[in-house]
Design an enzyme around this catalytic site. Structure first.
Site, short mmCIF file in Angstrom:
data_model
loop_
_atom_site.label_atom_id
_atom_site.label_comp_id
_atom_site.label_asym_id
_atom_site.label_seq_id
_atom_site.Cartn_x
_atom_site.Cartn_y
_atom_site.Cartn_z
N GLY A 49 0.77 -1.24 0.00
CA GLY A 49 0.00 0.00 0.00
C GLY A 49 0.80 1.29 0.00
N GLU A 103 3.88 4.04 6.13
CA GLU A 103 2.63 3.30 5.94
C GLU A 103 1.65 4.12 5.11
OE1 GLU A 103 1.02 0.74 5.89
OE2 GLU A 103 1.21 -0.54 7.66
N ASP A 104 0.77 3.43 4.41
CA ASP A 104 -0.28 4.14 3.67
C ASP A 104 -1.37 4.64 4.61
OD1 ASP A 104 -1.04 1.53 4.26
OD2 ASP A 104 -1.90 1.11 2.29
N ASP A 107 -5.33 2.26 10.57
CA ASP A 107 -6.76 2.09 10.82
C ASP A 107 -6.92 1.67 12.29
OD1 ASP A 107 -9.38 0.90 10.87
OD2 ASP A 107 -9.32 0.63 8.72
N LYS A 135 -7.05 7.08 10.69
CA LYS A 135 -8.47 7.06 11.05
C LYS A 135 -8.60 7.13 12.57
CE LYS A 135 -10.09 4.21 7.15
NZ LYS A 135 -10.67 2.92 6.75
N PHE A 156 -14.17 3.42 4.11
CA PHE A 156 -13.22 2.66 3.30
C PHE A 156 -12.85 3.46 2.05
CE2 PHE A 156 -11.69 -0.50 0.34
CZ PHE A 156 -10.82 -1.20 1.16
N ASP A 163 -5.92 -0.20 -1.93
CA ASP A 163 -6.70 -1.06 -2.81
C ASP A 163 -8.01 -1.52 -2.21
OD1 ASP A 163 -5.28 -2.81 -0.90
OD2 ASP A 163 -6.22 -4.41 -2.06
N ARG A 169 -5.16 0.71 -6.81
CA ARG A 169 -3.90 1.29 -6.29
C ARG A 169 -3.34 2.37 -7.22
NH1 ARG A 169 -2.24 -1.96 -2.00
NH2 ARG A 169 -2.57 -4.18 -2.20
P1 IMP Z 1 -4.89 -1.68 10.65
O1 IMP Z 1 -4.03 -2.84 11.06
O2 IMP Z 1 -6.34 -1.90 11.03
O3 IMP Z 1 -4.38 -0.35 11.18
O4 IMP Z 1 -4.89 -1.56 9.07
C1 IMP Z 1 -4.11 -2.40 8.33
C2 IMP Z 1 -4.22 -2.33 6.85
O5 IMP Z 1 -5.59 -2.39 6.44
C3 IMP Z 1 -3.69 -1.09 6.20
O6 IMP Z 1 -2.28 -1.09 6.09
C4 IMP Z 1 -4.36 -1.19 4.85
O7 IMP Z 1 -3.65 -2.09 4.02
C5 IMP Z 1 -5.71 -1.77 5.19
N1 IMP Z 1 -6.73 -0.72 5.27
C6 IMP Z 1 -7.23 -0.14 6.37
N2 IMP Z 1 -8.17 0.79 6.04
C7 IMP Z 1 -8.23 0.78 4.69
C8 IMP Z 1 -9.01 1.54 3.73
O8 IMP Z 1 -9.85 2.41 4.04
N3 IMP Z 1 -8.79 1.25 2.42
C9 IMP Z 1 -7.89 0.31 2.00
N4 IMP Z 1 -7.13 -0.40 2.86
C10 IMP Z 1 -7.31 -0.17 4.19
MG MG Z 2 -1.02 -1.57 4.21
#
Ligand code: IMP
Ligand code: MG
Length: 181
Positions: A49, A103-104, A107, A135, A156, A163, A169
């Site tokens: 990402g 990181e992209d 969340d 977020k 989302f 993606d 992407r």
């Molecule tokens: P986390 O571990 O919940 O903080 O998020 C992990 C991964 O979920 C991120 O690195 C993204 O690859 C994916 N992700 C979380 N939110 C989104 C979104 O809104 N769109 C696309 N990918 C997301």
């Molecule tokens: Mg990611």
């Protein structure tokens, strides 16, 4: 004009334009240049990402630095140890070094916390996190996120590296999923 796009079975609508994203990227780069002035950090780009964010961010970094791409993976080990986390592609000795994770999106924070733990276990020095998107309503960890490009609601999104099921992407702008009518 309908600017919505279709990816797989979902519809997305424009959310953040390229110029807004670029302003955020430059802001984050300026902060890192300032904070890490005189240091020689290792930037760790978390694939897939973060690849587009990292490419734009790093071209605005004026520090002497190294860049490495890693992939985080989490799987159930064959022994009784349960879930095994690893960073695929990390070849550098990071002991004592300043490491900036790129990181992209952050969340829930589950991924970033696991990556930080892995880097701590390899005795990294100062560990910093730079994420394009954050977020706040979803984040439930204590880990400080040092550099945040843009804060977004708990929706989302796709584009600029992010993606939906492998798609989107390549989009220049960021789109948000259209709520079901
Ligand atoms: P986390 O571990 O919940 O903080 O998020 C992990 C991964 O979920 C991120 O690195 C993204 O690859 C994916 N992700 C979380 N939110 C989104 C979104 O809104 N769109 C696309 N990918 C997301
Ligand atoms: Mg990611």
């Amino acid at each position: 004009m309908d600017e919505s796009i279709r990816l797989g079975d979902k519809t997305f609508v424009p959310y953040l334009q390229a110029d807004v994203i670029n302003d955020a990227v430059v802001r984050v780069a300026d902060q890192i240049n300032f904070d890490l002035s005189g240091q020689k950090p290792l930037f760790l780009v978390v694939l897939n990402g973060a690849f587009i964010f990292a490419a734009d961010l790093l071209r605005n970094i004026r520090l002497e630095c190294e860049i490495s791409c890693v992939k985080f993976s989490s799987y159930h080990g064959t022994t009784s140890t349960g879930v095994v986390n690893e960073l695929i592609g990390l070849k550098e000795d990071i002991a004592g070094r300043t490491v900036v994770i790129i990181e992209d999106i952050v969340d829930s924070g589950n991924t970033i916390v696991k990556i930080v733990d892995l880097l701590k276990s390899k005795h990294a020095g100062d560990i910093r996190i730079a994420t394009l998107l954050y977020k706040p309503q979803a984040y439930n960890k204590n880990q400080h996120i040092h550099y945040r490009g843009l804060e977004i609601p708990n929706d989302f999104i796709v584009g600029y590296g992010l993606d939906y099921d492998g798609l989107g992407r390549n989009l220049k702008d960021i789109f948000v999923i259209k709520s079901e009518e």
